[in-house]
Design a protein around this motif. Structure first.
Motif, PDB file in Angstrom:
ATOM      1  N   PHE A   1      -6.792  -0.717   4.423  1.00 36.73           N
ATOM      2  CA  PHE A   1      -6.554   0.714   4.291  1.00 36.73           C
ATOM      3  C   PHE A   1      -6.503   1.330   5.677  1.00 36.73           C
ATOM      4  O   PHE A   1      -7.273   0.971   6.560  1.00 36.73           O
TER       5      PHE A   1
ATOM      6  N   TYR B   1       0.848  -1.183   0.000  1.00 40.73           N
ATOM      7  CA  TYR B   1       0.000   0.000   0.000  1.00 40.73           C
ATOM      8  C   TYR B   1       0.892   1.244   0.000  1.00 40.73           C
ATOM      9  O   TYR B   1       1.863   1.320   0.746  1.00 40.73           O
TER      10      TYR B   1
ATOM     11  N   MET C   1      -2.989   0.363  -3.987  1.00 44.30           N
ATOM     12  CA  MET C   1      -2.692  -0.940  -3.418  1.00 44.30           C
ATOM     13  C   MET C   1      -2.285  -1.887  -4.544  1.00 44.30           C
ATOM     14  O   MET C   1      -2.916  -1.904  -5.598  1.00 44.30           O
TER      15      MET C   1
ATOM     16  N   TYR D   1       0.864   5.329   0.672  1.00 43.61           N
ATOM     17  CA  TYR D   1       0.129   6.423   1.293  1.00 43.61           C
ATOM     18  C   TYR D   1       0.924   7.710   1.114  1.00 43.61           C
ATOM     19  O   TYR D   1       2.143   7.684   0.953  1.00 43.61           O
TER      20      TYR D   1
ATOM     21  N   LYS E   1      -7.199   4.475   8.005  1.00 40.24           N
ATOM     22  CA  LYS E   1      -8.005   5.701   8.034  1.00 40.24           C
ATOM     23  C   LYS E   1      -7.774   6.413   9.353  1.00 40.24           C
ATOM     24  O   LYS E   1      -7.830   5.796  10.409  1.00 40.24           O
TER      25      LYS E   1
ATOM     26  N   GLN F   1      -7.496   0.398  10.752  1.00 43.89           N
ATOM     27  CA  GLN F   1      -7.224  -0.319   9.506  1.00 43.89           C
ATOM     28  C   GLN F   1      -8.448  -1.153   9.186  1.00 43.89           C
ATOM     29  O   GLN F   1      -8.826  -2.034   9.960  1.00 43.89           O
TER      30      GLN F   1
ATOM     31  N   PHE G   1      -4.626   7.447   1.379  1.00 41.59           N
ATOM     32  CA  PHE G   1      -4.353   6.226   0.634  1.00 41.59           C
ATOM     33  C   PHE G   1      -4.187   6.560  -0.850  1.00 41.59           C
ATOM     34  O   PHE G   1      -4.987   7.296  -1.426  1.00 41.59           O
TER      35      PHE G   1
END
Lengths: 112, 113
Positions: free
Chosen positions: B42, A33, A48, A35, B44, B37, A45
């Motif tokens: 992801f 991932y 991915m 970021y 946040k 997560q 984000f």
């Protein structure tokens, strides 16, 4: 726990130049991932990657995961001041169990 | 010597319970964060504190309450836990300014049954 190596640690480029940031692991990555952190804000984000050889693009940013799934690169084309920030990679390093680790971060400055 | 430490690493609890996750950093940073997560891995942001003051508070149920007794600690208290709260929660710290690199804790895996 930061076990992914990112390079370079910091980068200063002139606006309009291309640049690449790398994220490397000694272990197989099951999900990678990317970021971005803007100064004073949280993580945003970006992308991915999961499959070896996978490549994704969003606007002027392209990320790739190598075939061995141990290295990813983030490439920015024609950089702009809005690209400035800290880029961080995060990854799953274990299949079937929970183990998520983070890169060491790359600080990018883009000079106008 | 761990820079950002979270406890516990694993937390399994029943729906309706109240629980806390603790976070401490020994880096002298003035900003601390809580991230959640999600199932897609992801991250946040939930909260951010700078020098014990709340600066980011994303849309998080008010059952979640961060508490910062001093700038080295940011604890997360969750009331009336729900199944949907099951996730991994990460604490992080950084120093606002030129070099704002984030340092993360190893995460707390919360399972609500």
């Amino acid at each position: 726990s930061q076990e992914l190596e990112q390079s370079p640690q910091s980068l200063i480029v002139q606006e309009g130049k291309n640049l690449t940031i790398n994220c490397t692991s000694s272990k197989t990555l099951y999900g990678l991932y990317w970021y971005k952190q803007k100064y004073g804000e949280g993580l945003i984000f970006l992308m991915m990657l999961q499959k070896g050889g996978e490549e994704k693009s969003h606007e002027k940013i392209t990320a790739k995961l190598d075939e061995k799934k141990q290295q990813s690169s983030l490439h920015i084309t024609a950089s702009q001041p809005s690209h400035a920030g800290i880029y961080l990679c995060g990854a799953d390093v274990a299949s079937g169990t929970y183990k998520y680790i983070f890169g060491t971060g790359t600080r990018l400055k883009v000079l106008a | 010597d761990t820079a950002v430490s979270q406890t516990p690493k694993y937390l399994v609890t029943q729906m309706g319970n109240d629980k806390s996750i603790k976070c401490e950093q020994n880096l002298g940073h003035d900003t601390m964060y809580w991230y959640k997560q999600d199932s897609k891995k992801f991250l946040k942001i939930m909260f951010s504190y700078n020098n014990k003051e709340l600066i980011i508070n994303e849309t998080v149920p008010n059952r979640f309450s961060p508490k910062s007794p001093d700038k080295a600690h940011l604890n997360l208290h969750i009331n009336s836990l729900e199944l949907g709260d099951s996730a991994v929660y990460f604490c992080a710290s950084s120093q606002l300014g030129e070099d704002e690199k984030l340092f993360f804790g190893s995460g707390t895996q919360l399972s609500v049954l």
